[in-house]
Structures are given as C-alpha cells and as structure tokens.
Motif scaffolding. Structure first.
Motif, PDB file in Angstrom:
ATOM      1  N   SER A 115      15.948 -52.843  11.258  1.00  0.00           N
ATOM      2  CA  SER A 115      16.874 -53.731  11.815  1.00  0.00           C
ATOM      3  C   SER A 115      18.158 -54.170  10.651  1.00  0.00           C
ATOM      4  CB  SER A 115      16.355 -54.927  12.381  1.00  0.00           C
ATOM      5  OG  SER A 115      17.309 -55.901  12.772  1.00  0.00           O
ATOM      6  N   PHE A 116      19.333 -54.254  10.988  1.00  0.00           N
ATOM      7  CA  PHE A 116      20.361 -54.450  10.187  1.00  0.00           C
ATOM      8  C   PHE A 116      21.300 -55.556  11.093  1.00  0.00           C
ATOM      9  CE2 PHE A 116      19.326 -50.168   9.362  1.00  0.00           C
ATOM     10  CZ  PHE A 116      19.162 -49.964   8.152  1.00  0.00           C
ATOM     11  N   THR A 117      21.970 -56.387  10.397  1.00  0.00           N
ATOM     12  CA  THR A 117      22.793 -57.394  10.888  1.00  0.00           C
ATOM     13  C   THR A 117      24.194 -57.505  10.316  1.00  0.00           C
ATOM     14  OG1 THR A 117      20.729 -58.860  11.106  1.00  0.00           O
ATOM     15  CG2 THR A 117      23.083 -59.859  11.135  1.00  0.00           C
ATOM     16  N   VAL A 118      25.138 -57.414  11.108  1.00  0.00           N
ATOM     17  CA  VAL A 118      26.415 -57.411  10.657  1.00  0.00           C
ATOM     18  C   VAL A 118      27.230 -58.336  11.193  1.00  0.00           C
ATOM     19  CG1 VAL A 118      26.624 -54.918  10.203  1.00  0.00           C
ATOM     20  CG2 VAL A 118      27.433 -55.615  12.315  1.00  0.00           C
ATOM     21  N   SER A 119      28.489 -58.830  10.778  1.00  0.00           N
ATOM     22  CA  SER A 119      29.351 -59.886  11.275  1.00  0.00           C
ATOM     23  C   SER A 119      30.694 -59.388  11.042  1.00  0.00           C
ATOM     24  CB  SER A 119      29.050 -61.280  10.595  1.00  0.00           C
ATOM     25  OG  SER A 119      27.950 -61.988  10.809  1.00  0.00           O
ATOM     26  N   ILE A 120      31.811 -59.821  11.756  1.00  0.00           N
ATOM     27  CA  ILE A 120      32.993 -59.464  11.876  1.00  0.00           C
ATOM     28  C   ILE A 120      33.810 -60.542  11.090  1.00  0.00           C
ATOM     29  CG2 ILE A 120      35.177 -59.070  13.083  1.00  0.00           C
ATOM     30  CD1 ILE A 120      33.451 -57.483  15.280  1.00  0.00           C
ATOM     31  N   ILE A 121      34.648 -60.156  10.234  1.00  0.00           N
ATOM     32  CA  ILE A 121      35.194 -61.309   9.410  1.00  0.00           C
ATOM     33  C   ILE A 121      36.576 -61.193   9.957  1.00  0.00           C
ATOM     34  CG2 ILE A 121      36.037 -62.368   7.348  1.00  0.00           C
ATOM     35  CD1 ILE A 121      33.438 -61.148   5.911  1.00  0.00           C
ATOM     36  N   SER A 122      37.092 -62.001  11.022  1.00  0.00           N
ATOM     37  CA  SER A 122      38.335 -61.835  11.768  1.00  0.00           C
ATOM     38  C   SER A 122      39.594 -61.904  10.778  1.00  0.00           C
ATOM     39  CB  SER A 122      38.511 -62.661  12.883  1.00  0.00           C
ATOM     40  OG  SER A 122      37.495 -62.227  14.110  1.00  0.00           O
ATOM     41  N   ALA A 123      39.507 -63.053  10.044  1.00  0.00           N
ATOM     42  CA  ALA A 123      40.614 -63.338   9.139  1.00  0.00           C
ATOM     43  C   ALA A 123      40.715 -62.211   8.126  1.00  0.00           C
ATOM     44  CB  ALA A 123      40.384 -64.576   8.277  1.00  0.00           C
ATOM     45  N   GLU A 124      39.901 -61.712   7.674  1.00  0.00           N
ATOM     46  CA  GLU A 124      40.123 -60.329   6.886  1.00  0.00           C
ATOM     47  C   GLU A 124      40.166 -59.168   7.534  1.00  0.00           C
ATOM     48  OE1 GLU A 124      37.541 -61.081   3.485  1.00  0.00           O
ATOM     49  OE2 GLU A 124      37.608 -63.115   3.427  1.00  0.00           O
ATOM     50  N   LYS A 125      39.855 -59.149   8.797  1.00  0.00           N
ATOM     51  CA  LYS A 125      39.728 -57.848   9.493  1.00  0.00           C
ATOM     52  C   LYS A 125      38.833 -56.655   8.986  1.00  0.00           C
ATOM     53  CE  LYS A 125      43.960 -58.213  12.200  1.00  0.00           C
ATOM     54  NZ  LYS A 125      43.361 -59.299  12.829  1.00  0.00           N
ATOM     55  N   ARG A 126      37.571 -57.299   9.060  1.00  0.00           N
ATOM     56  CA  ARG A 126      36.599 -56.176   8.234  1.00  0.00           C
ATOM     57  C   ARG A 126      35.080 -56.776   8.744  1.00  0.00           C
ATOM     58  NH1 ARG A 126      33.878 -58.105   3.553  1.00  0.00           N
ATOM     59  NH2 ARG A 126      34.624 -60.158   2.745  1.00  0.00           N
ATOM     60  N   PHE A 127      34.070 -55.963   8.372  1.00  0.00           N
ATOM     61  CA  PHE A 127      32.915 -56.368   8.774  1.00  0.00           C
ATOM     62  C   PHE A 127      32.254 -56.780   7.344  1.00  0.00           C
ATOM     63  CE2 PHE A 127      32.946 -53.192  12.270  1.00  0.00           C
ATOM     64  CZ  PHE A 127      32.480 -53.990  13.178  1.00  0.00           C
TER      65      PHE A 127
ATOM     66  N   THR B 198      22.358 -55.579  14.725  1.00  0.00           N
ATOM     67  CA  THR B 198      22.700 -56.922  15.547  1.00  0.00           C
ATOM     68  C   THR B 198      24.013 -57.298  15.064  1.00  0.00           C
ATOM     69  OG1 THR B 198      20.329 -57.762  15.705  1.00  0.00           O
ATOM     70  CG2 THR B 198      21.934 -59.588  15.593  1.00  0.00           C
ATOM     71  N   LEU B 199      24.827 -57.731  15.913  1.00  0.00           N
ATOM     72  CA  LEU B 199      26.439 -58.320  15.564  1.00  0.00           C
ATOM     73  C   LEU B 199      26.117 -59.784  15.768  1.00  0.00           C
ATOM     74  CD1 LEU B 199      29.242 -58.065  15.206  1.00  0.00           C
ATOM     75  CD2 LEU B 199      29.476 -57.548  17.915  1.00  0.00           C
ATOM     76  N   ARG B 200      26.457 -60.619  14.658  1.00  0.00           N
ATOM     77  CA  ARG B 200      26.500 -61.932  14.534  1.00  0.00           C
ATOM     78  C   ARG B 200      27.873 -62.341  14.785  1.00  0.00           C
ATOM     79  NH1 ARG B 200      23.141 -63.415  10.015  1.00  0.00           N
ATOM     80  NH2 ARG B 200      24.887 -62.635   8.916  1.00  0.00           N
ATOM     81  N   ASN B 201      28.220 -63.032  15.964  1.00  0.00           N
ATOM     82  CA  ASN B 201      29.397 -63.493  16.160  1.00  0.00           C
ATOM     83  C   ASN B 201      29.677 -64.887  15.554  1.00  0.00           C
ATOM     84  OD1 ASN B 201      32.126 -64.019  17.007  1.00  0.00           O
ATOM     85  ND2 ASN B 201      31.705 -63.682  19.134  1.00  0.00           N
ATOM     86  N   ARG B 202      30.545 -65.070  14.541  1.00  0.00           N
ATOM     87  CA  ARG B 202      30.678 -66.498  14.037  1.00  0.00           C
ATOM     88  C   ARG B 202      32.005 -66.817  14.260  1.00  0.00           C
ATOM     89  NH1 ARG B 202      28.208 -65.691   8.018  1.00  0.00           N
ATOM     90  NH2 ARG B 202      26.045 -65.440   8.556  1.00  0.00           N
ATOM     91  N   ASP B 203      32.605 -66.075  15.360  1.00  0.00           N
ATOM     92  CA  ASP B 203      34.143 -66.427  15.662  1.00  0.00           C
ATOM     93  C   ASP B 203      34.201 -67.077  16.977  1.00  0.00           C
ATOM     94  OD1 ASP B 203      36.912 -66.090  15.508  1.00  0.00           O
ATOM     95  OD2 ASP B 203      36.931 -63.810  15.331  1.00  0.00           O
ATOM     96  N   SER B 204      35.491 -67.706  17.247  1.00  0.00           N
ATOM     97  CA  SER B 204      35.543 -68.495  18.557  1.00  0.00           C
ATOM     98  C   SER B 204      35.841 -67.603  19.629  1.00  0.00           C
ATOM     99  CB  SER B 204      36.433 -69.331  18.012  1.00  0.00           C
ATOM    100  OG  SER B 204      37.770 -69.093  17.740  1.00  0.00           O
ATOM    101  N   ILE B 205      35.966 -66.134  19.450  1.00  0.00           N
ATOM    102  CA  ILE B 205      36.324 -65.423  20.601  1.00  0.00           C
ATOM    103  C   ILE B 205      35.157 -64.160  20.711  1.00  0.00           C
ATOM    104  CG2 ILE B 205      38.878 -65.563  20.489  1.00  0.00           C
ATOM    105  CD1 ILE B 205      38.829 -62.930  18.997  1.00  0.00           C
TER     106      ILE B 205
END
Length: 135
Positions: A28-40, A56-63
């Motif tokens: 298992s692997f977990t990644v997040s999108i860092i929207s402000a920097e436009k990268r994983f 697993t995609l962890r969404n720390r964003d508001s969208i």
C-alpha cells in the motif's frame, strides 16, 4: 527543483475485494496532491512486477480530487490506457486496488483535474536494486 522521494510501503492498508487478480493485502502507498505547487507529494512509486498493490489518494484540499494510473506511453497505439482511478472528497481519502502488473516499465499517475500533476509508477523485477541505483 523538487527533490525526488520514493514512496515506501505503508503499514496500514485498506483491504481490497478478493478476486483472482487482486490480493486481499497488497502493498500500500499513500499520495497527496499539493495543489498550490501543482504536484504530488510522492513523485515516484516503485512496485514489484507481478505483485498487486494499492494507492490511497489523501485529499487535503478543499475541492474534489481524483487520480488515474495509466499504462506506459505506446507509440503503436493512440493514447494510454487507464489502469485504475481513485476519487476523494475534501478531507477524505480513497483507495484503488491495483492488479499485478505483468510488464516492467515506467507507468504514470496523474491528477484527473490537472493532468500536469503527475508521478511515475516504476514496475520492476527487483525493487531494492532499482531503489539503490535510482535514489
């Protein structure tokens, strides 16, 4: 310049449905999108050929965010095939269980919202050797 880090298997996993192609306890692997920097936050995941795994995609964003795993680019066909996808509402996580990939190579994962947000999925016969040679 963003330093490259390789995802390490998580000690927590979301059980996948049992089937002949997907194990019930994959790596298992977990990644997040860092929207402000436009990268994983994890630009590279390395998995063993022939072994099922999950992301697993962890969404720390508001969208709403989503991610898709694509086949390697193929010059003999148009486009790439979507091998798996995962979606996550704000503040939540979603997991995609991936069947074992039989062909070594460089696959890709992308944000479905911002295709330029991308990472590399390395499928190799020897994960430890690959990581030693590609820190």
């Amino acid at each position: 310049v963003v330093p490259v880090t390789t995802a390490q298997p998580s000690t927590q996993s979301t059980p996948a449905p049992a089937s002949p192609e997907v194990a019930t306890n994959p790596t298992s692997f977990t990644v997040s999108i860092i929207s402000a920097e436009k990268r994983f936050d994890v630009p590279r995941i390395v998995v063993e050929v022939g072994k099922p795994f999950s992301i697993t995609l962890r969404n720390r964003d508001s969208i709403y965010q989503s991610m898709m795993v694509l086949s390697p680019p193929n010059t003999s066909e148009l486009g790439q095939k979507v091998l798996g996808s995962v979606h996550a509402n704000p503040g939540e996580s979603g997991t995609v269980a991936m069947a074992a990939l039989a062909t070594p190579g460089l696959y890709e994962y992308h944000s479905s919202r911002h295709f330029s947000v991308a990472g590399t999925l390395v499928v190799t016969a020897d994960v430890e050797k690959y990581q030693r040679e590609n820190p």
